[in-house]
Design a protein around this motif. Structure first.
Motif, PDB file in Angstrom:
ATOM      1  N   ASP A  60      10.067  -8.237   3.576  1.00 38.23           N
ATOM      2  CA  ASP A  60       8.193  -8.837   3.926  1.00 38.23           C
ATOM      3  C   ASP A  60       7.849  -8.017   3.777  1.00 38.23           C
ATOM      4  O   ASP A  60       7.866  -7.455   5.605  1.00 38.23           O
ATOM      5  N   GLY A  61       6.511  -8.151   3.615  1.00 43.13           N
ATOM      6  CA  GLY A  61       5.361  -6.732   4.114  1.00 43.13           C
ATOM      7  C   GLY A  61       3.829  -6.911   3.121  1.00 43.13           C
ATOM      8  O   GLY A  61       3.635  -7.698   2.319  1.00 43.13           O
ATOM      9  N   THR A  62       3.528  -4.963   3.302  1.00 43.43           N
ATOM     10  CA  THR A  62       2.348  -5.364   2.673  1.00 43.43           C
ATOM     11  C   THR A  62       2.807  -3.520   2.270  1.00 43.43           C
ATOM     12  O   THR A  62       3.464  -2.989   1.602  1.00 43.43           O
ATOM     13  N   TRP A  63       2.206  -3.806   0.411  1.00 45.49           N
ATOM     14  CA  TRP A  63       1.351  -2.991  -0.237  1.00 45.49           C
ATOM     15  C   TRP A  63       0.147  -2.517   0.251  1.00 45.49           C
ATOM     16  O   TRP A  63      -0.641  -3.331  -0.044  1.00 45.49           O
ATOM     17  N   HIS A  64      -0.300  -0.891  -0.220  1.00 43.02           N
ATOM     18  CA  HIS A  64      -1.354  -0.263  -0.108  1.00 43.02           C
ATOM     19  C   HIS A  64      -1.291   1.289  -1.474  1.00 43.02           C
ATOM     20  O   HIS A  64      -0.816   1.640  -0.508  1.00 43.02           O
ATOM     21  N   SER A  65      -2.565   0.963  -1.985  1.00 44.12           N
ATOM     22  CA  SER A  65      -3.079   2.055  -2.690  1.00 44.12           C
ATOM     23  C   SER A  65      -3.785   2.964  -1.738  1.00 44.12           C
ATOM     24  O   SER A  65      -5.037   2.524  -2.162  1.00 44.12           O
ATOM     25  N   ASP A  66      -3.441   3.813  -1.941  1.00 46.51           N
ATOM     26  CA  ASP A  66      -3.988   5.224  -1.226  1.00 46.51           C
ATOM     27  C   ASP A  66      -4.938   5.605  -2.143  1.00 46.51           C
ATOM     28  O   ASP A  66      -6.416   6.154  -1.964  1.00 46.51           O
ATOM     29  N   ALA A  67      -4.934   5.746  -3.584  1.00 46.23           N
ATOM     30  CA  ALA A  67      -5.576   6.217  -4.659  1.00 46.23           C
ATOM     31  C   ALA A  67      -7.519   5.195  -5.031  1.00 46.23           C
ATOM     32  O   ALA A  67      -8.391   5.141  -4.724  1.00 46.23           O
ATOM     33  N   SER A  68      -6.852   3.360  -4.537  1.00 44.71           N
ATOM     34  CA  SER A  68      -8.124   2.850  -4.925  1.00 44.71           C
ATOM     35  C   SER A  68      -8.572   2.056  -3.670  1.00 44.71           C
ATOM     36  O   SER A  68      -9.094   1.128  -3.884  1.00 44.71           O
ATOM     37  N   GLY A  69      -7.366   1.809  -3.093  1.00 47.48           N
ATOM     38  CA  GLY A  69      -7.509   0.532  -1.293  1.00 47.48           C
ATOM     39  C   GLY A  69      -7.433  -0.320  -1.766  1.00 47.48           C
ATOM     40  O   GLY A  69      -7.181  -1.152  -1.004  1.00 47.48           O
ATOM     41  N   HIS A  70      -6.656  -0.372  -2.826  1.00 52.85           N
ATOM     42  CA  HIS A  70      -6.012  -2.062  -3.349  1.00 52.85           C
ATOM     43  C   HIS A  70      -4.849  -2.745  -2.162  1.00 52.85           C
ATOM     44  O   HIS A  70      -4.062  -1.497  -1.968  1.00 52.85           O
ATOM     45  N   HIS A  71      -4.876  -3.642  -2.070  1.00 54.84           N
ATOM     46  CA  HIS A  71      -3.718  -3.559  -1.416  1.00 54.84           C
ATOM     47  C   HIS A  71      -3.440  -5.106  -1.587  1.00 54.84           C
ATOM     48  O   HIS A  71      -3.665  -6.499  -2.229  1.00 54.84           O
TER      49      HIS A  71
END
Length: 163
Positions: A60-71
């Protein structure tokens, strides 16, 4: 009642009824993940006594898009090895924008390198979602770190083991 009025009333109700089933398969995998069920469960392959499986199980945790900043939140169920080569099924479930979610399965090749398990894999998503995604990462000491990349996006996954 005209058919257009009927459709306007019935379609939203059907959609609302179907939405809760979107995560049903993942919830079932999460609840039946390796190490969760009792030893009497017939479909769970338990590790040797005294051995803690460092990769299989719930994360369990998080994802982060370096391209768009979405998470968003990210969970994953990792299977025991499917073959002698070390291939495993990773069943991911991610949320974005606070209310949308979806899941997908990807096979990753996992190899142990000392105390670290290194994995690589790829997965075909719809073209509108980026097409082929490539993954590489590590699992060590209860921490899961990975990079993902596609033609439309790239970013990171960071998770911890769920007991």
């Amino acid at each position: 009642m005209k058919s257009s009025h009927f459709r306007r009333l019935v379609l939203p109700v059907l959609l609302l009824c179907a939405l809760p089933s979107c995560g049903t398969e993942f919830r079932k995998a999460w609840n039946n993940a390796p190490g969760v069920k009792a030893a009497t469960h017939p479909h769970i392959c338990l590790p040797k006594p005294g051995h803690v499986e460092p990769v299989a199980g719930r994360w369990d945790g998080t994802w982060h898009s370096d391209a768009s900043g979405h998470h968003g939140r990210l969970r994953c169920v990792v299977s025991h090895p499917k073959n002698a080569a070390g291939d495993r099924e990773f069943f991911y479930h991610a949320t974005w924008m606070g209310f949308l979610s979806g899941g997908y399965k990807a096979t990753h090749h996992v190899q142990q390198q000392g105390p670290v398990h290194v994995f690589k894999g790829e997965h075909k998503m719809p073209d509108w979602a980026g097409g082929f995604y490539h993954y590489d990462g590590t699992i060590s000491n209860g921490e899961f770190k990975a990079n993902y990349k596609s033609s439309a996006d790239h970013g990171t996954y960071t998770m911890k083991r769920v007991p």
